[in-house]
Motif scaffolding. Structure first.
Motif, PDB file in Angstrom:
ATOM      1  N   THR A 115      45.482  42.728  39.896  1.00 32.06           N
ATOM      2  CA  THR A 115      45.939  41.425  39.171  1.00 32.06           C
ATOM      3  C   THR A 115      45.250  40.216  39.524  1.00 32.06           C
ATOM      4  OG1 THR A 115      47.861  41.040  40.485  1.00 32.06           O
ATOM      5  CG2 THR A 115      47.920  42.521  38.588  1.00 32.06           C
ATOM      6  N   LEU A 116      45.386  38.995  39.025  1.00 34.31           N
ATOM      7  CA  LEU A 116      44.993  37.768  39.490  1.00 34.31           C
ATOM      8  C   LEU A 116      45.863  37.398  40.746  1.00 34.31           C
ATOM      9  CD1 LEU A 116      44.524  35.998  36.089  1.00 34.31           C
ATOM     10  CD2 LEU A 116      42.790  37.154  37.518  1.00 34.31           C
ATOM     11  N   SER A 117      47.191  37.971  41.088  1.00 35.28           N
ATOM     12  CA  SER A 117      47.896  37.504  42.056  1.00 35.28           C
ATOM     13  C   SER A 117      47.673  38.563  43.368  1.00 35.28           C
ATOM     14  CB  SER A 117      49.261  37.804  41.628  1.00 35.28           C
ATOM     15  OG  SER A 117      49.579  36.777  40.641  1.00 35.28           O
ATOM     16  N   GLY A 118      46.762  39.372  43.108  1.00 35.46           N
ATOM     17  CA  GLY A 118      46.249  40.280  44.271  1.00 35.46           C
ATOM     18  C   GLY A 118      47.300  41.678  44.432  1.00 35.46           C
ATOM     19  N   PHE A 119      48.173  41.743  43.365  1.00 39.56           N
ATOM     20  CA  PHE A 119      48.784  43.172  43.296  1.00 39.56           C
ATOM     21  C   PHE A 119      47.895  44.132  42.474  1.00 39.56           C
ATOM     22  CE2 PHE A 119      51.907  39.951  44.428  1.00 39.56           C
ATOM     23  CZ  PHE A 119      52.845  40.789  45.447  1.00 39.56           C
ATOM     24  N   GLU A 120      48.506  45.200  42.523  1.00 38.55           N
ATOM     25  CA  GLU A 120      47.919  46.178  41.678  1.00 38.55           C
ATOM     26  C   GLU A 120      48.807  46.826  40.790  1.00 38.55           C
ATOM     27  OE1 GLU A 120      45.769  49.104  44.167  1.00 38.55           O
ATOM     28  OE2 GLU A 120      44.098  48.102  44.303  1.00 38.55           O
ATOM     29  N   LEU A 121      48.316  47.152  39.410  1.00 32.49           N
ATOM     30  CA  LEU A 121      49.047  47.731  38.606  1.00 32.49           C
ATOM     31  C   LEU A 121      48.552  49.218  38.119  1.00 32.49           C
ATOM     32  CD1 LEU A 121      49.263  44.957  35.803  1.00 32.49           C
ATOM     33  CD2 LEU A 121      50.999  45.618  37.441  1.00 32.49           C
ATOM     34  N   THR A 122      49.334  50.191  37.739  1.00 33.19           N
ATOM     35  CA  THR A 122      48.754  51.336  37.295  1.00 33.19           C
ATOM     36  C   THR A 122      48.091  51.219  36.214  1.00 33.19           C
ATOM     37  OG1 THR A 122      50.828  51.825  35.907  1.00 33.19           O
ATOM     38  CG2 THR A 122      50.756  52.490  38.287  1.00 33.19           C
ATOM     39  N   TYR A 123      47.280  52.245  35.663  1.00 35.49           N
ATOM     40  CA  TYR A 123      46.291  52.050  34.445  1.00 35.49           C
ATOM     41  C   TYR A 123      47.019  51.997  33.414  1.00 35.49           C
ATOM     42  CZ  TYR A 123      42.360  52.792  31.463  1.00 35.49           C
ATOM     43  OH  TYR A 123      41.400  52.489  30.542  1.00 35.49           O
ATOM     44  N   ALA A 124      48.332  52.582  33.281  1.00 40.03           N
ATOM     45  CA  ALA A 124      49.057  52.546  32.140  1.00 40.03           C
ATOM     46  C   ALA A 124      49.896  51.221  32.090  1.00 40.03           C
ATOM     47  CB  ALA A 124      50.369  53.750  32.219  1.00 40.03           C
ATOM     48  N   LEU A 161      35.251  38.432  33.928  1.00 41.18           N
ATOM     49  CA  LEU A 161      34.012  39.008  33.919  1.00 41.18           C
ATOM     50  C   LEU A 161      33.937  39.810  35.213  1.00 41.18           C
ATOM     51  CD1 LEU A 161      31.468  39.404  32.217  1.00 41.18           C
ATOM     52  CD2 LEU A 161      30.626  37.557  33.457  1.00 41.18           C
ATOM     53  N   ALA A 162      34.094  39.279  36.282  1.00 42.68           N
ATOM     54  CA  ALA A 162      33.716  39.550  37.530  1.00 42.68           C
ATOM     55  C   ALA A 162      34.552  40.630  37.822  1.00 42.68           C
ATOM     56  CB  ALA A 162      33.789  38.522  38.681  1.00 42.68           C
ATOM     57  N   ASP A 163      35.792  41.090  37.268  1.00 45.09           N
ATOM     58  CA  ASP A 163      36.628  41.968  37.538  1.00 45.09           C
ATOM     59  C   ASP A 163      36.384  43.373  36.945  1.00 45.09           C
ATOM     60  OD1 ASP A 163      38.483  40.487  39.327  1.00 45.09           O
ATOM     61  OD2 ASP A 163      39.054  39.327  37.205  1.00 45.09           O
ATOM     62  N   ILE A 164      35.207  43.420  35.986  1.00 42.78           N
ATOM     63  CA  ILE A 164      34.924  44.509  35.237  1.00 42.78           C
ATOM     64  C   ILE A 164      34.542  45.597  36.144  1.00 42.78           C
ATOM     65  CG2 ILE A 164      33.276  45.447  33.812  1.00 42.78           C
ATOM     66  CD1 ILE A 164      33.524  42.857  32.216  1.00 42.78           C
ATOM     67  N   THR A 165      33.719  45.270  37.208  1.00 44.65           N
ATOM     68  CA  THR A 165      33.189  46.419  37.902  1.00 44.65           C
ATOM     69  C   THR A 165      34.537  47.078  38.810  1.00 44.65           C
ATOM     70  OG1 THR A 165      32.950  44.825  39.962  1.00 44.65           O
ATOM     71  CG2 THR A 165      30.816  45.376  38.596  1.00 44.65           C
ATOM     72  N   THR A 166      35.618  46.630  38.912  1.00 42.84           N
ATOM     73  CA  THR A 166      36.763  47.001  39.807  1.00 42.84           C
ATOM     74  C   THR A 166      37.371  47.782  38.537  1.00 42.84           C
ATOM     75  OG1 THR A 166      38.022  45.133  39.371  1.00 42.84           O
ATOM     76  CG2 THR A 166      36.933  45.234  41.188  1.00 42.84           C
ATOM     77  N   ASN A 167      37.657  47.579  37.469  1.00 44.74           N
ATOM     78  CA  ASN A 167      38.320  48.438  36.245  1.00 44.74           C
ATOM     79  C   ASN A 167      37.695  48.151  35.073  1.00 44.74           C
ATOM     80  OD1 ASN A 167      40.599  49.332  34.474  1.00 44.74           O
ATOM     81  ND2 ASN A 167      41.475  49.975  36.358  1.00 44.74           N
ATOM     82  N   GLY A 168      37.366  49.127  34.361  1.00 42.84           N
ATOM     83  CA  GLY A 168      36.725  48.931  33.034  1.00 42.84           C
ATOM     84  C   GLY A 168      37.780  48.134  31.947  1.00 42.84           C
ATOM     85  N   MET A 169      38.901  47.989  32.206  1.00 47.52           N
ATOM     86  CA  MET A 169      39.948  47.553  31.415  1.00 47.52           C
ATOM     87  C   MET A 169      39.639  46.066  30.908  1.00 47.52           C
ATOM     88  SD  MET A 169      44.078  47.848  31.581  1.00 47.52           S
ATOM     89  CE  MET A 169      44.083  49.515  31.653  1.00 47.52           C
ATOM     90  N   PHE A 170      38.849  45.513  32.109  1.00 47.91           N
ATOM     91  CA  PHE A 170      38.622  44.172  32.053  1.00 47.91           C
ATOM     92  C   PHE A 170      37.727  43.850  31.099  1.00 47.91           C
ATOM     93  CE2 PHE A 170      41.008  44.248  36.241  1.00 47.91           C
ATOM     94  CZ  PHE A 170      41.691  43.398  36.138  1.00 47.91           C
TER      95      PHE A 170
END
Length: 264
Positions: free
Chosen positions: A141-150, A46-55
């Motif tokens: 991600t929950l581990s602190g890394f970032e994924l591309t949108y795809a 829930l708290a991650d939604i503001t960082t990316n709408g995919m959540f």
């Protein structure tokens, strides 16, 4: 299967149910848009939604897995056999030169296709409304890394598949219960009671020994898809448990249906 899928799609309560399932991610997205939650408050993602709408999609799946989606499964499975028996059409269906095993499996697979569609509606609506309200971009991600949108979108697809596998186990239980009664409401209530009982047992530390064998213990493991690297063992354990429930539930339902004297 085409006939069964047509029946499922044409029932008004199923159509209304799909609209309700689709409304949940929309409500979540607008609520977060109105007031962003504090980190760690509310359901997972829930708290991650503001960082990316995919959540939005993942939050909606997390919120609906404990109740709404199993309730939808209960409605579909209750109609599969008990609904037709209660309405008096099952014995006419059995006059068609098709074996009972094939008929039950067709009903199960058609219902499973409906369940997959419901999960896709939840996730798809969440992705779309999240994209409109919060935009796209790198997915943390929950581990602190970032994924591309795809990459994130692909993992949402995998989460949909995993959630559907969990609900497939509930559906197998529903088919078994539906083969034991001619009252669809009774079958629906029984499936809901079974899933709620499993969740209650899963919340009791005194019953920890049986937790690994319960469906609800594993159905949130799709969250591990959003770690880097992905934690596969919890999901593999869940898939094994789901497969056992599907095999045992369908085997028992087939035995009951093939030996049942259908009088209505």
């Amino acid at each position: 299967m085409r006939s069964e899928m047509g029946l499922i799609a044409s029932r008004r309560r199923n159509q209304i149910g799909i609209l309700i399932l689709a409304a949940v991610p929309i409500v979540i997205a607008f609520a977060v848009r109105q007031a962003a939650p504090d980190p760690g408050v509310g359901p997972a993602f829930l708290a991650d939604i503001t960082t990316n709408g995919m959540f939005v999609a993942l939050t909606a799946l997390t919120v609906q897995m404990p109740l709404f989606l199993p309730l939808a499964v209960a409605a579909v499975s209750g109609d599969a056999l008990a609904g037709e028996a209660g309405s008096g059409t099952l014995r006419y269906v059995l006059t068609v030169p098709v074996g009972r095993t094939r008929l039950l499996l067709a009903k199960y697979l058609a219902a499973l296709a409906g369940v997959l569609f419901a999960v896709l509606v939840v996730a798809g609506t969440g992705v779309l409304v999240g994209l409109l309200l919060f935009g796209a971009g790198p997915v943390p991600t929950l581990s602190g890394f970032e994924l591309t949108y795809a990459q994130g979108l692909w993992r949402v697809v995998l989460a949909v598949g995993y959630a559907t596998a969990a609900l497939a186990a509930v559906l197998a239980i529903g088919m078994l219960v539906s083969s034991l009664t001619e009252q669809p409401i009774a079958a629906m209530i029984a499936v809901v009671i079974v899933t709620m009982t499993m969740q209650i047992i899963g919340a009791l530390p005194q019953m920890e020994a049986v937790h690994p064998f319960l469906i609800p213990t594993h159905w949130m493991a799709f969250a591990d898809l959003f770690r880097e690297p992905v934690f596969t063992e919890p999901m593999l354990a869940g898939l094994r448990v789901f497969a056992v429930y599907v095999a045992l539930g369908l085997a028992a339902a087939l035995w009951r249906f093939r030996t049942r004297d259908v009088t209505s």
